[in-house]
Design a protein around this motif. Structure first.
Motif, PDB file in Angstrom:
ATOM      1  N   ILE A  41      33.989  40.079  41.971  1.00  0.00           N
ATOM      2  CA  ILE A  41      33.376  41.099  42.589  1.00  0.00           C
ATOM      3  C   ILE A  41      32.812  41.586  40.611  1.00  0.00           C
ATOM      4  O   ILE A  41      31.536  42.369  41.112  1.00  0.00           O
ATOM      5  N   ALA A  42      33.712  41.117  39.962  1.00  0.00           N
ATOM      6  CA  ALA A  42      32.979  41.876  38.382  1.00  0.00           C
ATOM      7  C   ALA A  42      31.892  41.739  37.756  1.00  0.00           C
ATOM      8  O   ALA A  42      31.018  42.478  37.485  1.00  0.00           O
TER       9      ALA A  42
ATOM     10  N   THR B 245      37.002  45.802  34.099  1.00  0.00           N
ATOM     11  CA  THR B 245      36.881  46.667  35.634  1.00  0.00           C
ATOM     12  C   THR B 245      38.521  46.724  35.352  1.00  0.00           C
ATOM     13  O   THR B 245      39.772  45.862  35.828  1.00  0.00           O
TER      14      THR B 245
ATOM     15  N   ARG C 235      47.167  45.848  40.653  1.00  0.00           N
ATOM     16  CA  ARG C 235      46.038  46.970  40.241  1.00  0.00           C
ATOM     17  C   ARG C 235      45.670  45.043  39.639  1.00  0.00           C
ATOM     18  O   ARG C 235      46.524  44.952  38.805  1.00  0.00           O
TER      19      ARG C 235
ATOM     20  N   PHE D 215      40.852  44.549  49.077  1.00  0.00           N
ATOM     21  CA  PHE D 215      40.751  44.789  48.085  1.00  0.00           C
ATOM     22  C   PHE D 215      40.295  46.194  48.235  1.00  0.00           C
ATOM     23  O   PHE D 215      40.480  47.044  50.186  1.00  0.00           O
TER      24      PHE D 215
ATOM     25  N   CYS E 285      38.469  37.927  41.902  1.00  0.00           N
ATOM     26  CA  CYS E 285      38.106  39.348  40.908  1.00  0.00           C
ATOM     27  C   CYS E 285      37.174  39.518  40.495  1.00  0.00           C
ATOM     28  O   CYS E 285      36.088  39.777  39.834  1.00  0.00           O
TER      29      CYS E 285
ATOM     30  N   GLN F 143      29.930  49.838  47.924  1.00  0.00           N
ATOM     31  CA  GLN F 143      30.102  48.368  47.274  1.00  0.00           C
ATOM     32  C   GLN F 143      31.636  47.663  48.188  1.00  0.00           C
ATOM     33  O   GLN F 143      31.191  46.957  48.072  1.00  0.00           O
TER      34      GLN F 143
ATOM     35  N   GLU G  75      39.296  48.810  45.671  1.00  0.00           N
ATOM     36  CA  GLU G  75      38.244  49.554  44.909  1.00  0.00           C
ATOM     37  C   GLU G  75      37.956  48.442  43.013  1.00  0.00           C
ATOM     38  O   GLU G  75      38.486  48.552  43.218  1.00  0.00           O
ATOM     39  N   ALA G  76      36.251  48.822  42.892  1.00  0.00           N
ATOM     40  CA  ALA G  76      36.640  48.205  41.534  1.00  0.00           C
ATOM     41  C   ALA G  76      36.291  49.512  40.744  1.00  0.00           C
ATOM     42  O   ALA G  76      35.322  50.193  40.996  1.00  0.00           O
TER      43      ALA G  76
ATOM     44  N   HIS H  42      29.467  52.646  41.328  1.00  0.00           N
ATOM     45  CA  HIS H  42      30.671  52.957  41.479  1.00  0.00           C
ATOM     46  C   HIS H  42      30.619  53.789  42.277  1.00  0.00           C
ATOM     47  O   HIS H  42      30.773  54.430  42.733  1.00  0.00           O
TER      48      HIS H  42
ATOM     49  N   ILE I  46      40.383  46.709  39.788  1.00  0.00           N
ATOM     50  CA  ILE I  46      40.613  46.557  41.038  1.00  0.00           C
ATOM     51  C   ILE I  46      41.783  46.574  41.374  1.00  0.00           C
ATOM     52  O   ILE I  46      42.946  46.161  41.178  1.00  0.00           O
TER      53      ILE I  46
ATOM     54  N   TYR J 123      43.415  44.266  36.180  1.00  0.00           N
ATOM     55  CA  TYR J 123      42.100  44.091  34.946  1.00  0.00           C
ATOM     56  C   TYR J 123      41.399  42.947  34.552  1.00  0.00           C
ATOM     57  O   TYR J 123      42.070  42.180  34.271  1.00  0.00           O
TER      58      TYR J 123
END
Length: 301
Positions: free
Chosen positions: A248-249, A257, A204, A271, A245, A126, A273-274, A120, A259, A206
């Motif tokens: 990415i995780a 996270t 956003r 995209f 999602c 990233q 940020e995560a 991060h 995103i 989660y």
């Protein structure tokens, strides 16, 4: 079951999760790394991978008995002030090395891991890895050289800038920012991230294990974190974006996270940020999504 929270009670999110875990019948304690090594003791045998940690109040836990740790905030270590700066640096290095070893101890379930936290901090990397997953990212430039910035800004109707590492809000680039003396002064201090401005809506998402909770964030601010009046409206992501999602995780070893996306007028998700340790209380309160309950399940799994 012993669960630790990396952080302390002064953080509203750490305090909230502490209370929720306690109410669920879990034995929970704070791991405030600012108290190491002065008030927290750590012992570890790398050969047998056995050891223990003594928390303030003489609470002793075997490492093997710590089921999971929730990563809320990491404050490093605090070394007593020494007269010899070299010895103080040696002491700091010894303390942080011992702590980092604990934070990568494979028998403890970290949510999220040291590796996820490290990635991060390298936001340009990233972005690159997300792009390799086939996910759209904004056109981006990281530089401390004025000329590429001037060329970049000419290429797009509007552009924004933000720190490479984080810690400050996003701003739209204005002609005043590009004044030669001001730009040169800023870039001699540190590089910056410059991106095309993506018109549209903030989303956003989660991600908690395999669960995804998303909301549209209605705000006129360039950076919605500055807008206390921003509205949160639950939305269902397209299946393709939900799969992005999860991808990415997985790519960032994130079990949980937030995103951030920008949904442009053409319906494309871009995209941004995560985050491995996002704030969630306001989001949960406004949307009713069971984020706390899912985090408790994840920490107990």
């Amino acid at each position: 079951m012993n669960i630790l929270i990396l952080g302390n009670a002064s953080d509203a999110h750490a305090s909230h999760l502490y209370s929720a875990l306690s109410q669920a019948g879990v034995t929970v304690a704070y791991l405030d790394t600012r108290l190491f090594p002065t008030q927290i003791q750590l012992s570890w045998d790398p050969g047998s991978q056995s050891g223990w940690v003594v928390l303030p109040g003489a609470k002793t836990l075997r490492l093997q008995d710590i089921h999971s740790v929730f990563w809320r905030s990491f404050s490093g270590v605090r070394i007593p002030k020494l007269e010899d700066p070299y010895q103080e640096q040696v002491a700091f290095n010894d303390a942080i090395s011992a702590l980092r070893s604990l934070m990568q101890f494979s028998a403890i379930h970290w949510v999220n891991s040291w590796q996820a936290y490290q990635l991060h901090k390298e936001k340009p990397l990233q972005l690159s890895r997300v792009k390799q997953l086939g996910v759209r990212i904004p056109a981006t430039l990281i530089t401390n050289h004025p000329e590429p910035i001037l060329e970049f800004v000419k290429s797009y109707p509007s552009a924004i800038f933000k720190p490479v590492y984080g810690g400050a809000h996003t701003q739209r680039i204005t002609p005043e920012h590009l004044e030669p003396e001001r730009l040169s002064l800023a870039l001699n201090i540190a590089p910056i991230t410059v991106q095309e401005y993506i018109p549209g809506t903030n989303i956003r998402s989660y991600v908690i294990a395999d669960s995804i909770y998303s909301a549209e964030i209605r705000s006129h601010a360039i950076d919605f974190r500055e807008d206390v009046a921003a509205q949160l409206l639950p939305v269902e992501l397209p299946e393709r974006v939900q799969q992005q999602c999860l991808a990415i995780a997985r790519e960032f070893a994130l079990e949980w996270t937030a995103i951030d996306w920008r949904l442009n007028p053409g319906g494309e998700y871009v995209f941004l940020e995560a985050n491995p340790s996002p704030m969630f209380l306001h989001f949960e309160h406004q949307t009713g999504f069971p984020i706390t309950a899912r985090l408790i399940q994840l920490l107990q799994s």
